[in-house]
Design an enzyme around this catalytic site. Structure first.
Site, PDB file in Angstrom:
ATOM      1  NE  ARG A   1      -4.239  -1.497   0.131  1.00 27.75           N
ATOM      2  CZ  ARG A   1      -4.429  -2.482  -0.767  1.00 27.75           C
ATOM      3  NH1 ARG A   1      -3.528  -2.709  -1.717  1.00 27.75           N
ATOM      4  NH2 ARG A   1      -5.518  -3.218  -0.712  1.00 27.75           N
TER       5      ARG A   1
ATOM      6  CG  HIS B   1      -3.643  -0.307  -6.720  1.00 28.29           C
ATOM      7  ND1 HIS B   1      -3.986   0.249  -5.513  1.00 28.29           N
ATOM      8  CD2 HIS B   1      -3.757  -1.655  -6.532  1.00 28.29           C
ATOM      9  CE1 HIS B   1      -4.297  -0.713  -4.652  1.00 28.29           C
ATOM     10  NE2 HIS B   1      -4.165  -1.876  -5.263  1.00 28.29           N
TER      11      HIS B   1
END
Ligand code: NDP
Ligand code: OXD
Length: 319
Positions: free
Chosen positions: A234, A282
């Site tokens: 993350r 992502h």
């Protein structure tokens, strides 16, 4: 609620059209469940279940009888961060072996790219230069990889890299038996021991208060000089200024970044044009809608049976 339904489930996201994302098959296959979208105009008392991804801050205030929230991904940090999520609500993750396989391919591509110096060949090609790297081409066995996180995805990545011949180490919170060819580390001392033998660092941790900011100056400083970072956890794991400094002073030779603390990555962010950073949006891997559906059905069955859903995360650990 229609006569045949015994449960209402609300779809909640500020970043995604979940109804479109999950598709008609998911919505229609939900046996005896009425699927509604947030904000939901009808009676909120019957809403016992939610499927969520980046929910708005106040979303769960509207549903006093909510029992469980299903993520559509492996990570649940975006749901746990929602201030209106009550502490007694179960949060359910997805485990998808096909997602782990996809991540493994993504990581392997970057690992081999660093080992075999693909960036150098690309630069040479731009100059139409035929230059063999000779003894600078290293064998996999000479490029040690350290993986932060030895869970559902980390295990698959570790096993596949080991089968490609890389010396693989993996770090977890609790001690783990490691399959053949992988060395396992845990705890703070284990992290230092692993970093001291790591050239390529792969981040596959969940975002929790303990892991936030773990990719920092100290971490980079313990790795081999000229190391490489593959950041697929993350965005908030990374201290961005520390990465830029490590690239500047040569402690790291490059980084592949798939996740960012602000997504999409802001225009003019220094990462975009950095010559030694490779940015992907992502997309290292995706959970399949089929896997989301399987988890969802298991969750519903458990709730109907008065049991805890099988992939409920531990709220005190944060993953
Ligand atoms: P798991 O929950 O299965 O595994 C998490 C691992 O991290 C476990 O080994 C756990 O240790 C370890 N861990 C957690 N906290 C700590 C800590 N404080 N110190 C050391 N180790 C710790 O997660 P997954 O493998 O399924 O996924 C990992 C993460 O990957 C997700 O949470 C998400 O952030 C990221 N991800 C990114 C994607 C992308 O497209 N970029 C896609 C999918 C996931 P232990 O085994 O002891 O519990
Ligand atoms: C996930 C992700 O958590 O895609 O599954 O990031």
């Amino acid at each position: 609620m229609s006569g045949t339904c015994d449960m209402r489930c609300v779809l909640v996201s500020k970043s995604l059209d979940l109804r479109g994302y999950l598709g008609p098959e998911f919505v229609h296959a939900a046996d005896r469940i009425e699927i509604v979208s947030h904000p939901h105009d009808g009676p909120a008392m019957d809403v016992r279940l939610a499927v969520a991804w980046h929910p708005p801050d106040d979303a769960f205030e509207h549903y006093p009888n909510l029992q469980a929230v299903c993520s559509i991904g492996a990570g649940v940090d975006n749901i746990l961060a929602c201030p209106s999520l009550r502490p007694d609500v179960d949060v359910i993750r997805v485990v998808d072996p096909a997602q782990a396989q996809m991540m493994s391919g993504f990581v392997a591509w970057h690992v081999i790219g660093h080992q075999r110096r693909f960036a150098t060949y690309q630069a040479q090609q731009r100059e139409q230069r035929w230059k063999r790297l000779g003894l600078d081409v290293r064998r996999a066995q000479d490029v040690p990889v350290g993986i932060l996180g030895f869970g559902e995805i980390g295990r698959r990545v570790a096993t596949d890299l080991a089968s490609l011949g890389f010396p693989v180490m993996a770090w977890s919170r609790t001690a783990k038996p490691a399959p053949h060819g992988i060395r396992a580390f845990d705890g703070a001392a284990g992290l230092d021991a692993m970093l001291g033998q790591t050239e390529i660092l792969v981040n596959l941790l969940p975002l929790t208060p303990e892991t936030r900011g773990i990719l920092n100056r100290r971490t980079f400083g313990r790795m081999y000089r000229g190391g490489y970072l593959i950041q697929v956890g993350r965005g908030e794991h990374l201290v961005e200024a520390d990465l830029l400094a490590a690239l500047e002073n040569g402690q790291l030779s490059g980084a592949a970044l798939d996740v960012f603390s602000t997504e999409p990555l802001a225009p003019r962010h220094p990462f975009w044009c950095h010559p030694r950073i490779l940015v992907t949006p992502h997309e290292a891997c995706e959970v399949s809608v089929a896997a989301i559906g399987t988890t969802f059905r298991a969750t519903v069955e458990a709730i109907r049976a008065g049991q805890r859903p099988p992939l409920t995360i531990d709220r005190t650990r944060g993953y």
